[in-house]
Design a protein around this motif. Structure first.
Motif, PDB file in Angstrom:
ATOM      1  N   PRO A  68      -9.943   9.272  -1.884  1.00  0.00           N
ATOM      2  CA  PRO A  68     -10.896   9.206  -0.777  1.00  0.00           C
ATOM      3  C   PRO A  68     -10.340   8.368   0.375  1.00  0.00           C
ATOM      4  N   PRO A  93      -4.451   0.553  -8.865  1.00  0.00           N
ATOM      5  CA  PRO A  93      -4.243   1.974  -8.652  1.00  0.00           C
ATOM      6  C   PRO A  93      -4.648   2.795  -9.874  1.00  0.00           C
ATOM      7  N   GLY A 102       2.224   1.557  -3.648  1.00  0.00           N
ATOM      8  CA  GLY A 102       1.325   1.724  -4.790  1.00  0.00           C
ATOM      9  C   GLY A 102       0.105   2.598  -4.569  1.00  0.00           C
ATOM     10  N   GLN A 148     -11.787  -3.293  -6.604  1.00  0.00           N
ATOM     11  CA  GLN A 148     -11.099  -2.185  -7.273  1.00  0.00           C
ATOM     12  C   GLN A 148      -9.746  -2.608  -7.859  1.00  0.00           C
ATOM     13  N   VAL A 149      -9.000  -3.430  -7.106  1.00  0.00           N
ATOM     14  CA  VAL A 149      -7.641  -3.759  -7.546  1.00  0.00           C
ATOM     15  C   VAL A 149      -7.640  -4.909  -8.550  1.00  0.00           C
ATOM     16  N   GLN A 156     -18.343   4.078  -7.135  1.00  0.00           N
ATOM     17  CA  GLN A 156     -18.706   5.357  -7.769  1.00  0.00           C
ATOM     18  C   GLN A 156     -20.203   5.671  -7.690  1.00  0.00           C
ATOM     19  N   ALA A 159     -12.266   5.580 -12.991  1.00  0.00           N
ATOM     20  CA  ALA A 159     -11.135   4.682 -13.222  1.00  0.00           C
ATOM     21  C   ALA A 159     -11.577   3.526 -14.122  1.00  0.00           C
ATOM     22  N   PHE A 169       0.826  -1.196   0.000  1.00  0.00           N
ATOM     23  CA  PHE A 169       0.000   0.000   0.000  1.00  0.00           C
ATOM     24  C   PHE A 169       0.868   1.258   0.000  1.00  0.00           C
ATOM     25  N   GLN A 219      -6.536  13.579  -5.443  1.00  0.00           N
ATOM     26  CA  GLN A 219      -7.694  13.373  -4.590  1.00  0.00           C
ATOM     27  C   GLN A 219      -7.893  11.894  -4.391  1.00  0.00           C
ATOM     28  N   CYS A 228      -1.979   8.641  -3.152  1.00  0.00           N
ATOM     29  CA  CYS A 228      -3.315   9.234  -3.255  1.00  0.00           C
ATOM     30  C   CYS A 228      -4.136   9.031  -1.985  1.00  0.00           C
ATOM     31  N   HIS A 229      -4.034   7.851  -1.382  1.00  0.00           N
ATOM     32  CA  HIS A 229      -4.924   7.534  -0.259  1.00  0.00           C
ATOM     33  C   HIS A 229      -4.298   7.786   1.109  1.00  0.00           C
ATOM     34  N   VAL A 277     -11.630  -3.363  -1.893  1.00  0.00           N
ATOM     35  CA  VAL A 277     -10.255  -3.417  -2.394  1.00  0.00           C
ATOM     36  C   VAL A 277     -10.115  -4.540  -3.423  1.00  0.00           C
TER      37      VAL A 277
HETATM   38  C1  HEC Z   1      -3.692   8.370  -8.614  1.00  0.00           C
HETATM   39  C2  HEC Z   1      -4.428   8.296  -7.383  1.00  0.00           C
HETATM   40  C3  HEC Z   1      -4.810   6.920  -6.835  1.00  0.00           C
HETATM   41  C4  HEC Z   1      -3.994   5.826  -6.610  1.00  0.00           C
HETATM   42  C5  HEC Z   1      -2.508   5.672  -6.885  1.00  0.00           C
HETATM   43  C6  HEC Z   1      -4.848   4.807  -6.028  1.00  0.00           C
HETATM   44  N1  HEC Z   1      -6.128   5.269  -5.904  1.00  0.00           N
HETATM   45 FE1  HEC Z   1      -7.724   4.277  -5.107  1.00  0.00          FE
HETATM   46  N2  HEC Z   1      -8.965   5.820  -5.600  1.00  0.00           N
HETATM   47  C7  HEC Z   1      -8.563   7.013  -6.168  1.00  0.00           C
HETATM   48  C8  HEC Z   1      -9.742   7.822  -6.451  1.00  0.00           C
HETATM   49  C9  HEC Z   1      -9.730   9.212  -7.077  1.00  0.00           C
HETATM   50  C10 HEC Z   1     -10.864   7.052  -6.048  1.00  0.00           C
HETATM   51  C11 HEC Z   1     -12.353   7.434  -6.146  1.00  0.00           C
HETATM   52  C12 HEC Z   1     -12.821   7.421  -7.560  1.00  0.00           C
HETATM   53  C13 HEC Z   1     -13.117   6.058  -8.150  1.00  0.00           C
HETATM   54  O1  HEC Z   1     -13.568   5.166  -7.412  1.00  0.00           O
HETATM   55  O2  HEC Z   1     -12.902   5.883  -9.347  1.00  0.00           O
HETATM   56  C14 HEC Z   1     -10.341   5.809  -5.506  1.00  0.00           C
HETATM   57  C15 HEC Z   1     -11.129   4.795  -4.981  1.00  0.00           C
HETATM   58  C16 HEC Z   1     -10.633   3.656  -4.362  1.00  0.00           C
HETATM   59  C17 HEC Z   1     -11.430   2.662  -3.687  1.00  0.00           C
HETATM   60  C18 HEC Z   1     -12.948   2.673  -3.553  1.00  0.00           C
HETATM   61  C19 HEC Z   1     -13.316   3.300  -2.271  1.00  0.00           C
HETATM   62  C20 HEC Z   1     -14.764   3.102  -1.933  1.00  0.00           C
HETATM   63  O3  HEC Z   1     -15.402   4.070  -1.509  1.00  0.00           O
HETATM   64  O4  HEC Z   1     -15.273   1.962  -2.064  1.00  0.00           O
HETATM   65  C21 HEC Z   1     -10.576   1.707  -3.211  1.00  0.00           C
HETATM   66  C22 HEC Z   1     -10.924   0.466  -2.412  1.00  0.00           C
HETATM   67  C23 HEC Z   1      -9.246   2.100  -3.601  1.00  0.00           C
HETATM   68  N3  HEC Z   1      -9.300   3.285  -4.285  1.00  0.00           N
HETATM   69  C24 HEC Z   1      -8.101   1.372  -3.315  1.00  0.00           C
HETATM   70  C25 HEC Z   1      -6.842   1.656  -3.843  1.00  0.00           C
HETATM   71  C26 HEC Z   1      -5.690   0.804  -3.675  1.00  0.00           C
HETATM   72  C27 HEC Z   1      -5.674  -0.506  -2.889  1.00  0.00           C
HETATM   73  C28 HEC Z   1      -4.661   1.385  -4.355  1.00  0.00           C
HETATM   74  C29 HEC Z   1      -3.251   0.856  -4.544  1.00  0.00           C
HETATM   75  C30 HEC Z   1      -3.145  -0.454  -5.126  1.00  0.00           C
HETATM   76  C31 HEC Z   1      -5.165   2.637  -4.915  1.00  0.00           C
HETATM   77  N4  HEC Z   1      -6.489   2.757  -4.578  1.00  0.00           N
HETATM   78  C32 HEC Z   1      -4.405   3.552  -5.633  1.00  0.00           C
HETATM   79  C33 HEC Z   1      -7.268   7.402  -6.440  1.00  0.00           C
HETATM   80  C34 HEC Z   1      -6.149   6.569  -6.390  1.00  0.00           C
END
Ligand code: HEC
Ligand code: HEC
Length: 271
Positions: A78, A98, A58, A91-92, A200, A106, A55, A76, A62-63, A88
């Motif tokens: 969240p 990411p 990667g 999304q992953v 989303q 995304a 985490f 930005q 952002c987070h 997770v």
């Molecule tokens: C470049 C910035 C960026 C990176 C790097 C990134 N995220 Fe995100 N993430 C976001 C944004 C912006 C959103 C909200 C928009 C969306 O869901 O598309 C989000 C949403 C999420 C959510 C959904 C949250 C929810 O409310 O359910 C999860 C889970 C998440 N990210 C996990 C990860 C993990 C794990 C990684 C690394 C492997 C990661 N993100 C890397 C920008 C990022």
């Protein structure tokens, strides 16, 4: 000495090329073949430690380092405290995270993490604050549904999902450059996780709104809907993404053909 001239090397070189060719074919198959679902304990401390490290590299840009989220001029992310392991995993492993650059939504892309790493990331986020766990294989498996269950699944789909995802699950556009994706070829696990995490614009469908049986009926309905062969011609709204299997074939065959050409060229040169 004449023995060791280019004529002698020729057959050995050919064999080497063949071995290399087989190796590449094997490697690409291993890469493209669907991986087995690993059912692991998502809560071991070791897993959480591994997830924390992944985490930091990667996701933290952002987070935040502890999933606290951040809002700056350019970034930005969240907060992830309480979104849960299921969010997770969804999304992953769909490659949404990411996120590579800021955009309206995304997109789905090949994941860059192994299944073990995804589970570790999920365990770490789950340790920050409890949220929906990754459902088990039995939970998402609709099994053999009766015709009655299937038509109930269809009814539930039309009431709860088709407004955004279209009647055939082919997806559709939403305001501000966002979209509800096609549901064709989406795994049972990801169908279930999307419903319990509401990515989303999608609402969360809690067990009060749609019981686990309702969710499985919807999954079963979508599986039968998408298993039906097309009747020929271009189906309206049926222009979904090409299924993963086809891509595997196109890619695999491409590699084999390239190798064939390369070996032929090498052979010609050696002669
Ligand atoms: C470049 C910035 C960026 C990176 C790097 C990134 N995220 Fe995100 N993430 C976001 C944004 C912006 C959103 C909200 C928009 C969306 O869901 O598309 C989000 C949403 C999420 C959510 C959904 C949250 C929810 O409310 O359910 C999860 C889970 C998440 N990210 C996990 C990860 C993990 C794990 C990684 C690394 C492997 C990661 N993100 C890397 C920008 C990022
Ligand atoms: C208000 C609109 C809306 C409704 C209603 C809705 N969804 Fe969604 N759904 C979305 C959006 C938007 C996304 C994309 C989110 C993202 O990419 O982060 C999505 C994503 C998904 C995905 C992920 C697909 C993929 O390619 O990974 C699944 C599965 C899904 N929805 C299933 C459902 C089901 C089943 C229902 C009904 C129980 C439903 N949705 C209801 C808007 C909606």
């Amino acid at each position: 000495m004449r023995f060791l001239s280019s004529r002698r090397r020729h057959p050995a070189a050919k064999l080497l090329l063949l071995v290399a060719g087989l190796f590449v074919m094997g490697a690409s198959w291993a890469f493209l073949a669907p991986s087995q679902q690993v059912s692991a304990d998502t809560n071991t401390t070791q897993q959480i430690a591994q997830g924390k490290a992944l985490f930091a590299v990667g996701c933290s840009s952002c987070h935040g380092l502890n999933g606290e989220g951040q809002v700056t001029e350019h970034i930005q992310g969240p907060p992830l405290v309480g979104v849960g392991a299921a969010s997770v995993e969804f999304q992953v492993s769909t490659g949404r995270m990411p996120m590579s650059k800021p955009e309206a939504q995304a997109p789905v892309k090949p994941t860059r993490y192994t299944e073990e790493e995804v589970l570790a990331l999920a365990a770490f986020v789950q340790s920050l604050g409890p949220g929906p766990e990754i459902p088990t294989e039995e939970m998402v498996d609709p099994g053999n549904l009766s015709d009655e269950d299937l038509s109930r699944g269809g009814e539930l789909f039309r009431t709860n999902c088709s407004a955004c995802h279209n009647f055939e699950g082919a997806g559709g556009a939403l305001p501000n450059g966002k979209y509800a994706p096609s549901l064709r070829g989406v795994s049972n696990l990801h169908l279930y996780e999307a419903m319990i995490t509401g990515p989303q614009q999608m609402p969360v469908f809690s067990d009060q709104v749609l019981t686990p049986d309702d969710k499985r009926a919807i999954i079963g309905y979508l599986n039968t809907l998408h298993a039906k062969p097309n009747q020929g011609g271009l189906a309206l709204g049926g222009l979904g993404p090409v299924s993963e299997g086809l891509w595997a074939w196109v890619l695999g065959l491409g590699i084999v053909i390239c190798f064939g050409i390369w070996i032929a060229a090498k052979g010609a040169k050696a002669r």
